[in-house]
Design a protein around this motif. Structure first.
Motif, mmCIF file in Angstrom:
data_model
loop_
_atom_site.group_PDB
_atom_site.id
_atom_site.type_symbol
_atom_site.label_atom_id
_atom_site.label_comp_id
_atom_site.label_asym_id
_atom_site.label_seq_id
_atom_site.Cartn_x
_atom_site.Cartn_y
_atom_site.Cartn_z
ATOM 1 N N PRO A 40 -4.932 -1.670 7.606
ATOM 2 C CA PRO A 40 -5.937 -0.665 7.989
ATOM 3 C C PRO A 40 -6.669 -0.028 6.812
ATOM 4 C CG PRO A 40 -3.988 -0.422 9.337
ATOM 5 C CD PRO A 40 -3.636 -1.445 8.284
ATOM 6 N N GLU A 41 -5.979 0.222 5.708
ATOM 7 C CA GLU A 41 -6.629 0.851 4.557
ATOM 8 C C GLU A 41 -7.674 -0.081 3.943
ATOM 9 O OE1 GLU A 41 -5.166 3.925 1.127
ATOM 10 O OE2 GLU A 41 -4.005 2.078 1.351
ATOM 11 N N ALA A 42 -7.336 -1.365 3.851
ATOM 12 C CA ALA A 42 -8.291 -2.336 3.326
ATOM 13 C C ALA A 42 -9.465 -2.516 4.285
ATOM 14 C CB ALA A 42 -7.596 -3.674 3.077
ATOM 15 N N GLN A 43 -9.192 -2.545 5.582
ATOM 16 C CA GLN A 43 -10.273 -2.646 6.562
ATOM 17 C C GLN A 43 -11.236 -1.467 6.443
ATOM 18 O OE1 GLN A 43 -9.159 -3.542 10.648
ATOM 19 N NE2 GLN A 43 -7.328 -4.619 9.956
ATOM 20 N N GLY A 122 -11.897 -0.196 -15.369
ATOM 21 C CA GLY A 122 -11.520 -0.644 -14.040
ATOM 22 C C GLY A 122 -10.614 -1.861 -14.089
ATOM 23 N N PRO A 123 -10.072 -2.273 -12.936
ATOM 24 C CA PRO A 123 -9.214 -3.459 -12.890
ATOM 25 C C PRO A 123 -10.023 -4.724 -13.107
ATOM 26 C CG PRO A 123 -9.670 -2.688 -10.673
ATOM 27 C CD PRO A 123 -10.272 -1.670 -11.603
ATOM 28 N N ALA A 159 -16.571 -3.470 -2.541
ATOM 29 C CA ALA A 159 -15.839 -2.371 -1.937
ATOM 30 C C ALA A 159 -15.936 -1.121 -2.798
ATOM 31 C CB ALA A 159 -14.367 -2.738 -1.765
ATOM 32 N N PRO A 160 -16.209 0.049 -2.207
ATOM 33 C CA PRO A 160 -16.169 1.293 -2.991
ATOM 34 C C PRO A 160 -14.761 1.490 -3.556
ATOM 35 C CG PRO A 160 -17.119 1.651 -0.806
ATOM 36 C CD PRO A 160 -16.501 0.291 -0.782
ATOM 37 N N TYR A 161 -14.684 1.609 -4.869
ATOM 38 C CA TYR A 161 -13.366 1.672 -5.507
ATOM 39 C C TYR A 161 -12.595 2.910 -5.084
ATOM 40 C CZ TYR A 161 -9.734 1.648 -9.058
ATOM 41 O OH TYR A 161 -8.520 1.647 -9.699
ATOM 42 N N ALA A 162 -11.313 2.695 -4.732
ATOM 43 C CA ALA A 162 -10.377 3.777 -4.433
ATOM 44 C C ALA A 162 -9.173 3.624 -5.354
ATOM 45 C CB ALA A 162 -9.949 3.727 -2.972
ATOM 46 N N LEU A 163 -8.436 4.691 -5.563
ATOM 47 C CA LEU A 163 -7.370 4.699 -6.553
ATOM 48 C C LEU A 163 -6.290 3.654 -6.292
ATOM 49 C CD1 LEU A 163 -6.975 8.548 -7.127
ATOM 50 C CD2 LEU A 163 -8.113 6.876 -8.607
ATOM 51 N N ASP A 167 -4.072 -0.983 -9.432
ATOM 52 C CA ASP A 167 -2.804 -1.037 -10.166
ATOM 53 C C ASP A 167 -2.171 -2.414 -10.248
ATOM 54 O OD1 ASP A 167 -2.224 -1.145 -7.487
ATOM 55 O OD2 ASP A 167 -0.614 0.331 -7.526
ATOM 56 N N SER A 168 -2.569 -3.345 -9.381
ATOM 57 C CA SER A 168 -1.923 -4.659 -9.378
ATOM 58 C C SER A 168 -2.833 -5.702 -8.750
ATOM 59 C CB SER A 168 -0.600 -4.614 -8.597
ATOM 60 O OG SER A 168 -0.852 -4.421 -7.218
ATOM 61 N N GLU A 169 -2.526 -6.960 -9.034
ATOM 62 C CA GLU A 169 -3.261 -8.060 -8.406
ATOM 63 C C GLU A 169 -3.053 -8.046 -6.901
ATOM 64 O OE1 GLU A 169 -3.662 -12.923 -8.977
ATOM 65 O OE2 GLU A 169 -2.724 -11.691 -10.533
ATOM 66 N N ALA A 170 -1.861 -7.627 -6.464
ATOM 67 C CA ALA A 170 -1.582 -7.542 -5.031
ATOM 68 C C ALA A 170 -2.529 -6.563 -4.338
ATOM 69 C CB ALA A 170 -0.126 -7.131 -4.799
ATOM 70 N N SER A 171 -2.926 -5.500 -5.050
ATOM 71 C CA SER A 171 -3.861 -4.533 -4.469
ATOM 72 C C SER A 171 -5.225 -5.182 -4.227
ATOM 73 C CB SER A 171 -4.013 -3.329 -5.402
ATOM 74 O OG SER A 171 -2.776 -2.661 -5.565
ATOM 75 N N ILE A 172 -5.678 -6.017 -5.175
ATOM 76 C CA ILE A 172 -6.934 -6.732 -4.997
ATOM 77 C C ILE A 172 -6.845 -7.657 -3.791
ATOM 78 C CG2 ILE A 172 -8.540 -8.386 -6.035
ATOM 79 C CD1 ILE A 172 -8.578 -5.682 -7.431
ATOM 80 N N ARG A 173 -5.712 -8.305 -3.624
ATOM 81 C CA ARG A 173 -5.547 -9.262 -2.538
ATOM 82 C C ARG A 173 -5.403 -8.587 -1.177
ATOM 83 N NH1 ARG A 173 -5.519 -13.997 -4.920
ATOM 84 N NH2 ARG A 173 -4.733 -14.137 -7.057
#
Length: 299
Positions: A40-43, A122-123, A159-163, A167-173
């Motif tokens: 839901p957060e990514a959506q 940024g990441p 995507a509008p960047y959020a905090l 922190d990780s590649e998993a967050s990008i995925r």
């Protein structure tokens, strides 16, 4: 050295486009597997900027007259990104990736012209070069709201960047499970087909976005075609955004500019950060590189 060469987009000629030479080829996957459901957060992060399907085709160069000056671009092909161990010329980073064209990329911390640092703002996830680099926590607050560009084999998202994203590649995925590349841009120039106003750019872009300097951008048009472009003259970001209307841009974001500006096509400098095209721009730590895809079984 790993090379994850994503396939992205399309290229149909505008007036004044040219094609030259033979290019290395990136293969297009034969079929697209079912995409997993995002959390839901990514959506929510992609609600106003859904991912855009991309169409691979032969890359080409073109130009657009803006009043008495010229904006140059490269369109189509596949895309990968490269991070240097320090800083390199864009032409060298294109050669490293085996591409046909490229443009300087995202913003970096050490603004000194003669600096050698490669720390990015940024990441960063690159198809060629270093592994994932997380956001520096001290930089994170100024990154919020700027477009995080996420690239996969068949799609791109802004995507509008959020905090939570840095922190990780998993967050990008979480945003794109098959992401191969990601970087933070300086702000939106065009969003949902609408050029951003001076007020919107001042509120949401990097602080110097309205300064007059040579400008670099990347975007996707209303047919899913990727465009990398730059001006050979100084312009503010609001005027640049407006000037992109003939290209029918759906989304466009600001890249590092000024002396970093460097658009290269088949070994030829189309735009340099210097007043003379024969003088290459300064070395940079990050570049976007266009590859030639396979189309319709041809290589």
């Amino acid at each position: 050295m790993k090379k994850r060469l994503p396939v992205i987009l399309a290229a149909i000629a505008l007036a004044g486009c040219t094609q030259r030479g033979t290019a290395p080829v990136a293969q297009v996957p034969a079929s697209a597997p079912a995409r997993p459901t995002l959390d839901p957060e990514a959506q929510a992060a992609l609600a106003d900027s859904p991912e855009i399907a991309l169409n691979p085709s032969e890359p080409e160069s073109g130009s657009l007259r803006v009043r008495r000056r010229w904006l140059y671009y490269v369109r189509g092909g596949a895309i990968t990104t490269v991070r240097s161990a320090s800083r390199n010329m864009v032409s060298d980073l294109i050669q490293q990736a085996g591409g046909v064209a490229g443009l300087n990329g995202a913003f970096f911390s050490d603004a000194r012209v003669a600096g050698r640092g490669n720390k990015m703002i940024g990441p960063l996830l690159t198809g060629v070069g270093a592994e994932f680099a997380p956001v520096d926590p001290s930089d994170a607050p100024r990154c919020v709201g700027r477009p995080l560009v996420v690239i996969g084999p068949r799609a791109i998202a802004f995507a509008p960047y959020a905090l939570w994203m840095g922190d990780s590649e998993a967050s990008i995925r979480r945003l794109m499970p098959d992401a191969t590349d990601a970087f933070l841009a300086g702000g939106w120039l065009v969003h949902n087909g609408i050029p951003q106003t001076e007020e919107e750019i001042r509120a949401r872009c990097v602080a110097d976005a309205q300064d007059y300097r040579r400008r670099a951008f990347m975007g996707v048009d209303d047919r899913g075609r990727l465009i990398l472009g730059a001006t050979d003259y100084s312009i503010d970001s609001a005027r640049l955004a407006k000037s992109l209307e003939p290209l029918h841009i759906r989304e466009a974001v600001l890249l590092d500019c000024g002396f970093s500006t460097s658009l290269v096509w088949q070994g030829r400098i189309l735009v340099s950060g210097h007043s003379r095209k024969s003088m290459p721009s300064r070395p940079v730590p990050h570049a976007l590189v266009i590859m030639a895809p396979a189309i319709g079984g041809r290589t």
